[in-house]
Design an enzyme around this catalytic site. Structure first.
Site, short mmCIF file in Angstrom:
data_model
loop_
_atom_site.label_atom_id
_atom_site.label_comp_id
_atom_site.label_asym_id
_atom_site.label_seq_id
_atom_site.Cartn_x
_atom_site.Cartn_y
_atom_site.Cartn_z
N LYS A 1 0.84 -1.20 0.00
CA LYS A 1 0.00 0.00 0.00
C LYS A 1 0.88 1.25 0.00
O LYS A 1 0.68 2.17 -0.80
CB LYS A 1 -0.88 -0.01 1.24
CG LYS A 1 -1.58 1.30 1.52
CD LYS A 1 -2.16 1.30 2.94
CE LYS A 1 -2.79 2.64 3.26
NZ LYS A 1 -4.00 2.90 2.49
N LYS B 1 -17.87 -5.18 -6.32
CA LYS B 1 -17.45 -6.22 -5.36
C LYS B 1 -17.26 -7.58 -6.00
O LYS B 1 -18.04 -8.00 -6.84
CB LYS B 1 -18.50 -6.33 -4.25
CG LYS B 1 -18.34 -5.21 -3.27
CD LYS B 1 -19.22 -5.39 -2.07
CE LYS B 1 -19.07 -4.16 -1.20
NZ LYS B 1 -18.40 -4.43 0.07
N GLU C 1 -20.87 13.53 13.87
CA GLU C 1 -20.05 12.31 14.03
C GLU C 1 -18.57 12.58 14.21
O GLU C 1 -17.74 11.71 13.91
CB GLU C 1 -20.28 11.34 12.85
CG GLU C 1 -21.74 10.95 12.66
CD GLU C 1 -21.98 9.98 11.51
OE1 GLU C 1 -21.06 9.25 11.11
OE2 GLU C 1 -23.12 9.96 11.00
N ARG D 1 -6.15 0.25 -1.01
CA ARG D 1 -7.06 0.42 0.12
C ARG D 1 -7.28 -0.88 0.87
O ARG D 1 -7.57 -1.91 0.27
CB ARG D 1 -8.41 0.96 -0.36
CG ARG D 1 -8.35 2.40 -0.79
CD ARG D 1 -8.27 3.31 0.44
NE ARG D 1 -9.58 3.49 1.02
CZ ARG D 1 -10.41 4.47 0.68
NH1 ARG D 1 -10.06 5.34 -0.23
NH2 ARG D 1 -11.58 4.56 1.27
N CYS E 1 -26.57 3.47 0.66
CA CYS E 1 -25.88 4.08 -0.48
C CYS E 1 -25.26 3.01 -1.37
O CYS E 1 -25.38 1.83 -1.12
CB CYS E 1 -24.84 5.09 -0.02
SG CYS E 1 -23.86 4.58 1.37
N GLU F 1 -28.67 7.09 -2.04
CA GLU F 1 -27.77 7.71 -3.01
C GLU F 1 -28.41 7.60 -4.39
O GLU F 1 -28.72 6.50 -4.85
CB GLU F 1 -26.43 6.98 -3.00
CG GLU F 1 -25.53 7.40 -4.13
CD GLU F 1 -24.14 6.74 -4.08
OE1 GLU F 1 -23.64 6.50 -2.97
OE2 GLU F 1 -23.60 6.48 -5.15
N HIS G 1 -18.98 12.29 -3.34
CA HIS G 1 -17.68 11.64 -3.55
C HIS G 1 -16.69 12.55 -4.25
O HIS G 1 -15.50 12.26 -4.31
CB HIS G 1 -17.86 10.35 -4.36
CG HIS G 1 -18.75 9.36 -3.67
ND1 HIS G 1 -20.10 9.33 -3.89
CD2 HIS G 1 -18.49 8.42 -2.74
CE1 HIS G 1 -20.65 8.39 -3.13
NE2 HIS G 1 -19.68 7.83 -2.42
N1 GLN Z 1 -24.02 8.32 8.85
C1 GLN Z 1 -22.91 7.92 8.05
C2 GLN Z 1 -22.17 9.16 7.56
O1 GLN Z 1 -22.82 10.15 7.37
C3 GLN Z 1 -23.34 7.10 6.86
C4 GLN Z 1 -22.18 6.58 6.07
C5 GLN Z 1 -22.55 5.60 4.95
O2 GLN Z 1 -23.66 5.54 4.52
N2 GLN Z 1 -21.61 4.85 4.43
O3 GLN Z 1 -20.99 9.15 7.36
ZN ZN Z 2 -24.14 6.54 2.54
#
Ligand code: GLN
Ligand code: ZN
Length: 754
Positions: free
Chosen positions: A19, A112, A484, A515, A643, A665, A694
């Site tokens: 990596k 995946k 968060e 990754r 998502c 999403e 993204h």
């Molecule tokens: N609550 C998470 C965030 O906002 C959701 C992340 C996700 O859906 N992968 O980061």
């Molecule tokens: Zn998400």
């Protein structure tokens, strides 16, 4: 003598060396030669390590620099045309352009690998895709291995799997490429034969899927072409049983077949009777997908039964490539010794194979000590109070029927929620996280190192929460989140506070390219000793009059992104997680948090490989989600978020979650996904993402407006929410503010028109 072989080995190195070299190369800090040299030394080390561990045929060609599917495309000269690159003269720069894109080319799509968390690059097919054998690199690696005295067994992604995994870019049928692709494979095999290679492993994991008849029919002619080469083919199947295709497989002109006896132990009984004499049957008895020390006595039982029929034609292997397993438990010097004694990573798994061979060839007495050590581990897991919490089992057992149901149906709940929330039309919210800035990460790292006192860390995170609240209020967002800041990762954060979870220091597994992920390990019954998020959410709520949305990771995602104990059904572990999360939901509600989001981004990826198993999975996964959100007042609004997935084929199951609001999403699919929800008449509220989080690009108001207009055309305004695609943790504040300001401006304008 039965042969021990391996199907594939982790690539990134004990300390993720590959990596860091890759990333240095991409940053221009090291030259191509240097990267290649490091990669060569690493793969040689891994070959020698495998040989030293008793592997008699060592996989070669699996140690891709970025991805083994891309390597397979290079090997047969089938690079996507749009890059204008020639496989025969491909250099490192070109290789990484395919994988990562450049200023003028978007990267190959990634998705995946079956039901793993490994992502491969998706082949791009056209009716005129040309193939040619391009074996130079593989041949060079075979020579390299042999120069070290390593018995090289080249590993190839099989031709039909390669075709299946790709996408036609011109509407053509990829299967029509099969005869020409098979010729190219035969050319590669000829080159290997010319090197004196005897065995070649050829992976066709698609055999474990439900395949359409025309794909099944393609196996015989394709393998007829491959059989013209003077090598012995070991056809490897894994990730599921292939007993339903036994006749087809037994009739193929291959010298051996590998079976995954961990995922599908019962298939051995289908394969043994009448198995052609001298045809190798490779028994994949050690779990390549999980981290547990094997039950050697049980595995030996399987092997003994097989050897009675097969004799030396029995080979011994892990169930699948060890790519999906961390490398070496010995590195986990900080782990509790008892827990550590229950684990086996790739290196330990090879050692288990070696022991099994001794046991099956020389008899159980030859490994008596090791067998009793293994039995002891099994017993200690079976009896350990750290694994088994009677109160968790009792709680699950005493769940009343309907315990997963809200008091009232959605329409009644929606009325009660509207009464206190008093939200405008097109309510706005975000998905949970705000930027995880360098300062936040530095504070967390300092706290973990003991350099920042707990109180100071808490104060720093409160500052971040206050900032997020101020910014959302300034923007005029309707339902706020705390941001968060205090979370390192959406699974780890919760796992660290639940019983039954352990964390490794070096248990990395490749996700894609450079990754890696380090999944937590669920070893025992899950319970929640203390509230996990209540203090943070309550603090955030204390700063504002707007509703504060509590934020939890759902039970299915907690399960899906962890290594899970193998001594209990996944459905049971998932329900334990659900009850632990439900404790949190109820505590949040009691603390005045009356909008609660339970994220389930991994719901879809948990779908089993075979359709026949979908309903059962969706039933328990749905029940677990509902259990986690049950017991709240009708007026408490439950959100969920998903998502990066296509939901079309599981919409009934998503509706059955019965969340009051779902955010999904959709911006990258141009709201296409939303039409499916509309066609299905999705009954509850829905927030389609109106911009792609993204990318650092700030979405223009017109773009958001266009997407929202599309959404309004299919979803009634009173059930439509406005939000970004996903959390904003990977973005910077300036972008986030600008993007959300545009989202709000568009929403305000639209509200006036409605
Ligand atoms: N609550 C998470 C965030 O906002 C959701 C992340 C996700 O859906 N992968 O980061
Ligand atoms: Zn998400």
């Amino acid at each position: 003598m039965s042969t021990v072989h391996n199907l594939g080995f982790p690539r990134v190195g004990a300390r993720r060396e590959l990596k860091f070299w890759l990333e240095s190369y991409w940053k221009g800090e090291i030259a191509a030669d240097e990267l290649l040299n490091h990669a060569r030394i690493l793969r040689e080390k891994h070959w020698l390590l495998q040989r030293g561990a008793g592997v008699e045929r060592v996989p070669v060609g699996d140690a891709a620099l970025y991805d083994h599917v891309l390597d397979a495309l290079v090997l047969v000269g089938a690079l996507p045309k749009r890059f204008g690159l020639d496989a025969a003269s491909l250099d490192l720069k070109g290789y990484f352009t395919l994988a990562r894109g450049d200023a003028t080319h978007h990267a190959m799509e990634m998705t995946k690998w079956f039901d793993t968390n490994y992502h491969y690059l998706v082949p791009e097919w056209r009716a005129d895709t040309a193939f040619f054998a391009n074996p130079a690199r593989l041949v060079a690696e075979v020579r390299e291995a042999r120069a070290l005295g390593v018995a090289a067994k080249p590993v190839l992604v099989g031709p039909l799997t390669l075709l299946w995994l790709g996408k036609a870019k011109d509407g053509s049928a990829p299967l029509e490429l099969a005869p020409r692709l098979a010729e190219a494979y035969a050319g590669v095999l000829d080159a290997l034969a010319a090197e004196g290679v005897d065995w070649v492993q050829i992976d066709e994991p698609i055999l474990a899927l439900d395949l359409p008849a025309e794909w099944l029919a393609a196996f015989a002619p394709v393998y007829q072409t491959l059989a013209e080469a003077k090598v012995k083919l070991l056809l490897a199947t894994y990730f599921g049983g292939v007993a339903d295709k036994r006749e087809l497989i037994a009739a193929l002109p291959v010298a051996g077949v590998h079976l995954d006896l961990v995922r599908a132990p019962e298939q051995l009984d289908a394969f043994l009777p009448g198995w052609p004499a001298n045809r190798v049957l490779s028994a994949g008895v050690i779990d390549g997908r999980n981290v547990w020390r094997a039950d050697l006595s049980a595995a030996l039982g399987q092997l003994e039964a097989a050897r009675a029929t097969l004799g030396d034609a029995l080979w011994i292997a892990p169930s699948c490539s060890l790519l999906h397993s961390p490398l070496d438990v010995a590195q986990e010097t900080e782990l509790d010794v008892e827990l550590k004694s229950w684990l086996a990573f790739a290196v330990q798994k090879l050692n288990e194979l070696k022991l099994l061979k001794r046991g099956v060839v020389h008899g159980r007495g030859d490994i008596a000590n090791e067998l009793s050590a293994s039995d002891f581990v099994q017993q200690s897991r079976r009896n350990s109070p750290r694994v088994h919490r009677p109160e968790v089992a009792a709680r699950l057992a005493s769940l009343a029927p309907g315990a997963d149901r809200r008091d009232s149906a959605y329409p009644a709940r929606a009325a009660k929620q509207a009464a206190w929330l008093k939200l405008p039309l097109l309510p706005t919210t975000t998905i949970g996280s705000f930027p995880q800035t360098a300062a936040i990460r530095a504070a967390r790292a300092a706290f973990r190192r003991g350099e920042l006192a707990e109180a100071d860390y808490q104060a720093a995170m409160r500052e971040e929460i206050a900032l997020a609240v101020r910014e959302q209020e300034a923007l005029g967002i309707d339902v706020l989140v705390h941001g968060e800041a205090e979370r390192n990762d959406m699974v780890e954060y919760f796992g660290e506070q639940l019983t039954g979870y352990l964390f490794t220091r070096h248990g990395w597994v490749q996700s894609y390219g450079s990754r890696c992920v380090k999944p937590p390990v669920i070893y025992g019954d899950v319970a929640r000793p203390h509230p996990m998020t209540v203090a943070w959410s309550a603090y955030a709520q204390s700063l504002t009059d707007k509703p504060m949305k509590g934020m939890l990771t759902g039970p299915v995602t907690m399960l899906q992104w962890s290594f899970v104990r193998d001594d209990a059904p996944r459905s049971l572990v998932c329900k334990q997680l659900a009850l632990a999360l439900n404790d949190e939901v109820l505590d949040l509600e009691a603390a005045g948090i009356r909008v609660i989001q339970i994220d389930e981004p991994a719901l879809r990826e948990g779908l089993p490989l075979k359709r026949a198993d979908w309903d059962a999975y969706l039933a328990w996964a749905g029940e677990a989600f509902r259990l986690s959100s049950a017991g709240v007042d009708d007026a408490t609004q439950i959100h969920t978020h998903m998502c990066y997935s296509e939901f079309n084929d599981i919409l009934p199951a998503i509706a059955a979650l019965d969340a009051d609001v779902i955010t999904i999403e959709t911006s990258r699919s141009d709201m296409e996904l939303l039409s499916a929800f509309a066609d299905f008449a999705y009954p509850n509220e829905i927030g389609p993402g109106v911009y792609d989080i993204h990318s650092p690009r700030i979405p223009a108001e017109e773009e958001i407006e266009r997407l929202l207009a599309k959404a309004l055309a299919v979803i009634p305004a009173r059930r439509l929410w406005v939000n970004p695609d996903c959390g904003l943790k990977t973005r910077g504040w300036p972008e986030v503010k600008a993007a959300l300001a545009n989202m709000m401006a568009v929403t305000r304008r639209l509200r006036e028109k409605l």
